[in-house]
Design an enzyme around this catalytic site. Structure first.
Site, PDB file in Angstrom:
ATOM      1  N   VAL A 117     -11.797 -24.597   5.626  1.00  0.00           N
ATOM      2  CA  VAL A 117     -13.175 -24.592   5.112  1.00  0.00           C
ATOM      3  C   VAL A 117     -13.549 -25.978   4.606  1.00  0.00           C
ATOM      4  O   VAL A 117     -14.612 -26.512   4.943  1.00  0.00           O
ATOM      5  CB  VAL A 117     -13.345 -23.543   4.000  1.00  0.00           C
ATOM      6  CG1 VAL A 117     -14.715 -23.696   3.320  1.00  0.00           C
ATOM      7  CG2 VAL A 117     -13.204 -22.134   4.564  1.00  0.00           C
ATOM      8  N   GLY A 167      -7.790 -22.773  -2.707  1.00  0.00           N
ATOM      9  CA  GLY A 167      -7.400 -21.415  -3.050  1.00  0.00           C
ATOM     10  C   GLY A 167      -6.772 -20.717  -1.867  1.00  0.00           C
ATOM     11  O   GLY A 167      -6.749 -21.240  -0.747  1.00  0.00           O
ATOM     12  N   ARG A 189     -12.273  -9.619  -0.321  1.00  0.00           N
ATOM     13  CA  ARG A 189     -12.414 -10.829  -1.127  1.00  0.00           C
ATOM     14  C   ARG A 189     -11.941 -10.593  -2.563  1.00  0.00           C
ATOM     15  O   ARG A 189     -11.389 -11.474  -3.202  1.00  0.00           O
ATOM     16  CB  ARG A 189     -13.876 -11.292  -1.116  1.00  0.00           C
ATOM     17  CG  ARG A 189     -14.355 -11.779   0.252  1.00  0.00           C
ATOM     18  CD  ARG A 189     -15.808 -12.236   0.190  1.00  0.00           C
ATOM     19  NE  ARG A 189     -16.282 -12.705   1.485  1.00  0.00           N
ATOM     20  CZ  ARG A 189     -16.927 -11.943   2.351  1.00  0.00           C
ATOM     21  NH1 ARG A 189     -17.163 -10.673   2.072  1.00  0.00           N
ATOM     22  NH2 ARG A 189     -17.342 -12.434   3.499  1.00  0.00           N
ATOM     23  N   ASN A 224     -13.212 -17.889  -2.643  1.00  0.00           N
ATOM     24  CA  ASN A 224     -13.464 -16.460  -2.826  1.00  0.00           C
ATOM     25  C   ASN A 224     -12.472 -15.800  -3.766  1.00  0.00           C
ATOM     26  O   ASN A 224     -11.324 -16.242  -3.859  1.00  0.00           O
ATOM     27  CB  ASN A 224     -13.417 -15.751  -1.467  1.00  0.00           C
ATOM     28  CG  ASN A 224     -14.705 -15.902  -0.697  1.00  0.00           C
ATOM     29  OD1 ASN A 224     -15.785 -15.795  -1.269  1.00  0.00           O
ATOM     30  ND2 ASN A 224     -14.597 -16.145   0.598  1.00  0.00           N
ATOM     31  N   ALA A 266     -27.617 -16.281   6.167  1.00  0.00           N
ATOM     32  CA  ALA A 266     -27.706 -16.917   7.486  1.00  0.00           C
ATOM     33  C   ALA A 266     -27.301 -15.937   8.588  1.00  0.00           C
ATOM     34  O   ALA A 266     -27.948 -15.860   9.641  1.00  0.00           O
ATOM     35  CB  ALA A 266     -26.835 -18.160   7.531  1.00  0.00           C
ATOM     36  N   ARG A 267     -26.212 -15.197   8.355  1.00  0.00           N
ATOM     37  CA  ARG A 267     -25.788 -14.191   9.322  1.00  0.00           C
ATOM     38  C   ARG A 267     -26.866 -13.137   9.518  1.00  0.00           C
ATOM     39  O   ARG A 267     -27.157 -12.716  10.637  1.00  0.00           O
ATOM     40  CB  ARG A 267     -24.497 -13.533   8.850  1.00  0.00           C
ATOM     41  CG  ARG A 267     -23.270 -14.419   8.926  1.00  0.00           C
ATOM     42  CD  ARG A 267     -22.093 -13.825   8.179  1.00  0.00           C
ATOM     43  NE  ARG A 267     -20.858 -14.582   8.427  1.00  0.00           N
ATOM     44  CZ  ARG A 267     -19.809 -14.578   7.632  1.00  0.00           C
ATOM     45  NH1 ARG A 267     -19.823 -13.853   6.509  1.00  0.00           N
ATOM     46  NH2 ARG A 267     -18.727 -15.290   7.938  1.00  0.00           N
ATOM     47  N   HIS A 279     -21.199 -11.635  -2.759  1.00  0.00           N
ATOM     48  CA  HIS A 279     -20.758 -12.108  -1.444  1.00  0.00           C
ATOM     49  C   HIS A 279     -19.554 -11.247  -1.076  1.00  0.00           C
ATOM     50  O   HIS A 279     -18.402 -11.609  -1.298  1.00  0.00           O
ATOM     51  CB  HIS A 279     -20.362 -13.583  -1.526  1.00  0.00           C
ATOM     52  CG  HIS A 279     -19.709 -14.114  -0.268  1.00  0.00           C
ATOM     53  ND1 HIS A 279     -20.272 -14.001   0.976  1.00  0.00           N
ATOM     54  CD2 HIS A 279     -18.514 -14.742  -0.089  1.00  0.00           C
ATOM     55  CE1 HIS A 279     -19.462 -14.555   1.870  1.00  0.00           C
ATOM     56  NE2 HIS A 279     -18.380 -15.000   1.241  1.00  0.00           N
ATOM     57  N   THR A 332     -12.437 -17.868   8.748  1.00  0.00           N
ATOM     58  CA  THR A 332     -13.775 -18.366   9.068  1.00  0.00           C
ATOM     59  C   THR A 332     -13.950 -19.727   8.414  1.00  0.00           C
ATOM     60  O   THR A 332     -13.512 -19.929   7.282  1.00  0.00           O
ATOM     61  CB  THR A 332     -14.871 -17.413   8.554  1.00  0.00           C
ATOM     62  OG1 THR A 332     -14.905 -17.453   7.123  1.00  0.00           O
ATOM     63  CG2 THR A 332     -14.607 -15.986   8.997  1.00  0.00           C
TER      64      THR A 332
END
Length: 317
Positions: free
Chosen positions: A18, A83, A92, A124, A154-155, A179, A234
């Protein structure tokens, strides 16, 4: 907008997939001219800096360095992606205990090196970790905030646009709350060109009915799990989302994004960080907005808060 010139030193703590995806995206947009990479694995951070720097002839000039927390001095914004990663089948919230310790270790080091910068949390479960980071940091309101449901929104927009064959940039729709699994789709104000999505028909007569709404939200909510099952993690889309948030801060854009920050009574919620449409600028999460939700959406938002408050209480204990 203030018209001020861009402020341009960024810190990144955590150079996994990420963090690296964010750094790669950031170096291509030209908004910053200095990036500091910090990681517990110093060799990993050094390797990422070398790899990114070798692409410098193809982008705008930028200084990328790896090192310790002391290099974060003077950063306008520091992004935390450090993390444990979410594993296949893991929620999460199951990451919470381990990553809460990571945040409690990292944030004081960032603040000690850079007491006036803004902190953006992406690790997360981001909502609870943002609340912990804000508590530990002791910075002014809005200066510690999280990526929240920026990617979820966005998704959501992509899937609505894909269903109706409309550019997702023209879709105005939000995911609020956690989230995660208790996220809330705000269908009541979702619109394209000022027309509510539920009232819109395409030239071919295609509409979003109740069944389509359920399917689109399920795909939005489960997207991370589906991607993790296929490719283990992701990173590209969240890297772009983080770059967008950073641009809003550096350019003082006053852009509305669904970042998360400590709630101060919005819809009757306080004591936990959640996502709502928020004006983002130089001061971080500057103004949290309260869209005209319908009663059901307000109830779901409060349920999301209740779930996270319970989790937050357990990690504080």
């Amino acid at each position: 907008m203030t018209g001020l010139p861009p402020r341009n030193k960024i810190g990144l703590v955590g150079t996994g997939m990420v963090g690296a995806s964010f750094a790669y995206s950031l170096m291509q947009c030209g908004v910053a001219n200095e990036l500091i990479l910090v990681d517990a694995d110093e060799a990993r951070a050094e390797g990422e800096a070398m790899d990114l720097n070798h692409g410098m002839p193809f982008v705008s000039p930028m200084r990328i360095r790896a090192g310790g927390y002391e290099l974060l001095a003077g950063c306008d914004l520091t992004v935390i992606t450090a993390g444990a990663n979410q594993r296949p089948g893991q929620t999460r919230l199951e990451l919470l205990q381990r990553n809460a310790g990571v945040i409690r270790d990292i944030v004081p080091r960032i603040v000690a090196a850079n007491p006036r910068g803004v902190i953006l949390v992406a690790t997360n479960p981001v909502d609870i970790l943002t609340e912990i980071a804000a508590e530990v940091a002791g910075l002014p309101p809005g200066h510690v905030f999280g990526s929240g449901t920026t990617l979820d929104s966005a998704r959501f927009r992509f899937l609505i646009g894909d269903y109706l064959d409309v550019n997702p940039r023209s879709v105005h729709a939000y995911i609020i709350g956690e989230h995660g699994d208790s996220a809330v789709p705000v269908w009541s104000v979702a619109n394209i060109g000022g027309i509510r999505v539920s009232d819109l028909a395409t030239g071919e007569g295609k509409r979003i009915d109740g069944a389509a709404m359920d399917r689109i939200f399920d795909q939005t909510r489960n997207a991370a799990y589906e991607i993790i099952q296929r490719k283990k993690s992701t990173y590209y889309a969240i890297g772009l989302a983080l770059r967008t948030v950073v641009e809003a801060v550096l350019r003082d854009e006053q852009t509305v994004l669904t970042v998360c920050s400590p709630m101060k009574g919005q819809f009757g919620v306080e004591g936990i960080s959640l996502s709502l449409p928020t004006i983002v600028g130089h001061g971080g999460a500057e103004t949290v907005l309260q869209p005209p939700l319908d009663p059901r959406e307000i109830g779901l938002f409060r349920e999301s808060a209740s779930i996270l408050l319970d989790q937050y209480a357990s990690v504080r204990a």
